[in-house]
Design an enzyme around this catalytic site. Structure first.
Site, PDB file in Angstrom:
ATOM      1  N   THR A   1      63.420  43.934   8.335  1.00 53.75           N
ATOM      2  CA  THR A   1      63.186  43.560   9.734  1.00 53.75           C
ATOM      3  C   THR A   1      62.556  42.135   9.850  1.00 53.75           C
ATOM      4  O   THR A   1      63.041  41.364  10.485  1.00 53.75           O
ATOM      5  CB  THR A   1      62.465  44.560  10.533  1.00 53.75           C
ATOM      6  OG1 THR A   1      63.012  45.818  10.546  1.00 53.75           O
ATOM      7  CG2 THR A   1      62.109  44.250  12.063  1.00 53.75           C
TER       8      THR A   1
ATOM      9  N   GLU B   1      53.667  48.947  13.465  1.00 60.07           N
ATOM     10  CA  GLU B   1      54.790  48.101  13.352  1.00 60.07           C
ATOM     11  C   GLU B   1      54.549  46.513  12.881  1.00 60.07           C
ATOM     12  O   GLU B   1      55.297  45.905  12.261  1.00 60.07           O
ATOM     13  CB  GLU B   1      55.699  48.194  14.718  1.00 60.07           C
ATOM     14  CG  GLU B   1      56.554  49.395  15.039  1.00 60.07           C
ATOM     15  CD  GLU B   1      57.392  49.768  14.240  1.00 60.07           C
ATOM     16  OE1 GLU B   1      57.176  49.853  13.079  1.00 60.07           O
ATOM     17  OE2 GLU B   1      58.753  49.594  14.416  1.00 60.07           O
TER      18      GLU B   1
HETATM   19  N1  HSE Z   1      63.518  45.017  18.178  1.00 63.49           N
HETATM   20  C1  HSE Z   1      63.695  45.076  16.820  1.00 63.49           C
HETATM   21  C2  HSE Z   1      64.311  43.900  16.235  1.00 63.49           C
HETATM   22  C3  HSE Z   1      63.657  46.356  16.175  1.00 63.49           C
HETATM   23  O1  HSE Z   1      65.501  43.880  16.517  1.00 63.49           O
HETATM   24  O2  HSE Z   1      63.858  43.038  15.285  1.00 63.49           O
HETATM   25  C4  HSE Z   1      63.550  46.480  14.601  1.00 63.49           C
HETATM   26  O3  HSE Z   1      63.877  47.721  14.188  1.00 63.49           O
END
Ligand code: HSE
Length: 309
Positions: A184, A131
């Site tokens: 993201t 990630e």
């Molecule tokens: N918690 C992360 C965000 C998840 O909201 O950036 C990304 O899928």
């Protein structure tokens, strides 16, 4: 050596009030990775399908490859060769945990071909490294439910402490993926880095309420708690038609509705599948009025996470 094929599911991270701490798994869509132990030492990605040629074959630059490299490094294994074939069956940049599905499927498949040196939960640090290369932050709210199934709370990152939460059997999710792409990393960059105490109180009250509602099987409490007063107001500006889609889901009987992960997908939780079907249809229709096509998914909460096929 025979190959092992693993499916890992899409996930909804944040779940409104649980930014970076809460996520749940869907039945579909998801990715499939095939791993085989052969060839010279190291990790090679031999094939990627379904990505339109966009993902790198280089293992160190691909979330599937990074997870398996981290796994081999933890074993201090410099002699084994692992080949991976990655079959993407979900959209990139969708807010459905696409990179997490790939890395989790790869880590579980590699762990199997190596004779399962790690139990499921012990694979989590490896997929979190993936990630980090995907978006710059080693958040676990997609990878943990993709790996372990169900609803997972990430209580702490240092040290890593995850909790699988109970949830009512009839809880369903309606998810729509509008046909726009949001990275993201970009959706994280727009967020404020500091918040006021009163805002923090509202957010953690809702998170506590959501977890109490899941644990008690109290659907009304789940609905009242599915509120995100910190992140959703900022990120929803990146999703045309979000407010209309959310209102449509609520009008169709959803308990609550918010952005899935970093977006642009939108999720609603419902009591039962019929309400989830209605909420998904209502959201699709609302987005159409903004000239936005979308895919829809209706799922129970997937209790299994990744599965060896
Ligand atoms: N918690 C992360 C965000 C998840 O909201 O950036 C990304 O899928």
């Amino acid at each position: 050596m025979s190959a092992v094929r693993v499916f890992a599911p899409a996930t909804v991270a944040n779940v409104a009030c649980g930014f970076d701490t809460l996520g749940f798994a869907l039945d579909a869509p998801g990715d499939i990775v095939e791993a085989v132990r052969q060839g010279p030492p190291g990790v090679r990605i031999t094939t990627i399908t379904g990505d339109g040629g966009r993902l790198p074959l280089e293992a160190a630059a691909n979330t599937a490859g990074v997870a398996v490299l981290a796994l081999l490094a933890a074993l201090d294994d410099r002699g084994t060769g692992i080949e991976l074939a990655l079959h993407k069956q979900m959209p990139l940049g969708s807010g459905l945990g696409s990179s997490a599905a790939s890395s989790v499927a790869a880590a579980v498949a590699a762990n199997e071909v190596l004779g399962r040196p790690f139990d499921r939960a012990a694979l989590l640090p490896f997929v979190m490294q993936a990630e980090k290369i995907a978006c710059g932050a080693a958040h676990a709210d997609n990878v943990a439910p993709a790996l372990l199934g169900g609803f997972v709370l990430v209580r702490s990152y240092e040290p890593l402490d995850t909790v699988r939460l109970p949830f009512p059997d009839d809880l369903h999710a309606a998810v729509v993926h509008p046909h726009i792409e949001l990275l993201t990393a970009d959706a994280r960059n727009v967020l404020r880095k500091t918040i006021r105490l009163d805002q923090a109180i509202e957010q953690w009250s809702n998170l506590a309420g959501l977890i109490a509602g899941l644990t008690l099987g109290d659907h009304a409490l789940i609905g009242r708690s599915l509120k995100d007063t910190l992140i959703e107001p900022v990120r929803s500006m990146l999703i045309p038609g979000f407010d209309a889609a959310k209102q449509a889901a609520l009008d169709a009987g959803a308990l609550g509705c918010s952005i899935s992960g970093s977006g642009p997908s939108i999720f609603a939780l419902t009591r039962g599948r019929a309400d989830a079907e209605s909420a998904a249809d209502a959201m699709v229709r609302a987005l159409e009025t903004y000239q936005l096509g979308s895919d829809r998914f209706v799922s129970r909460i997937n209790p299994h996470g990744a599965v060896v096929l």
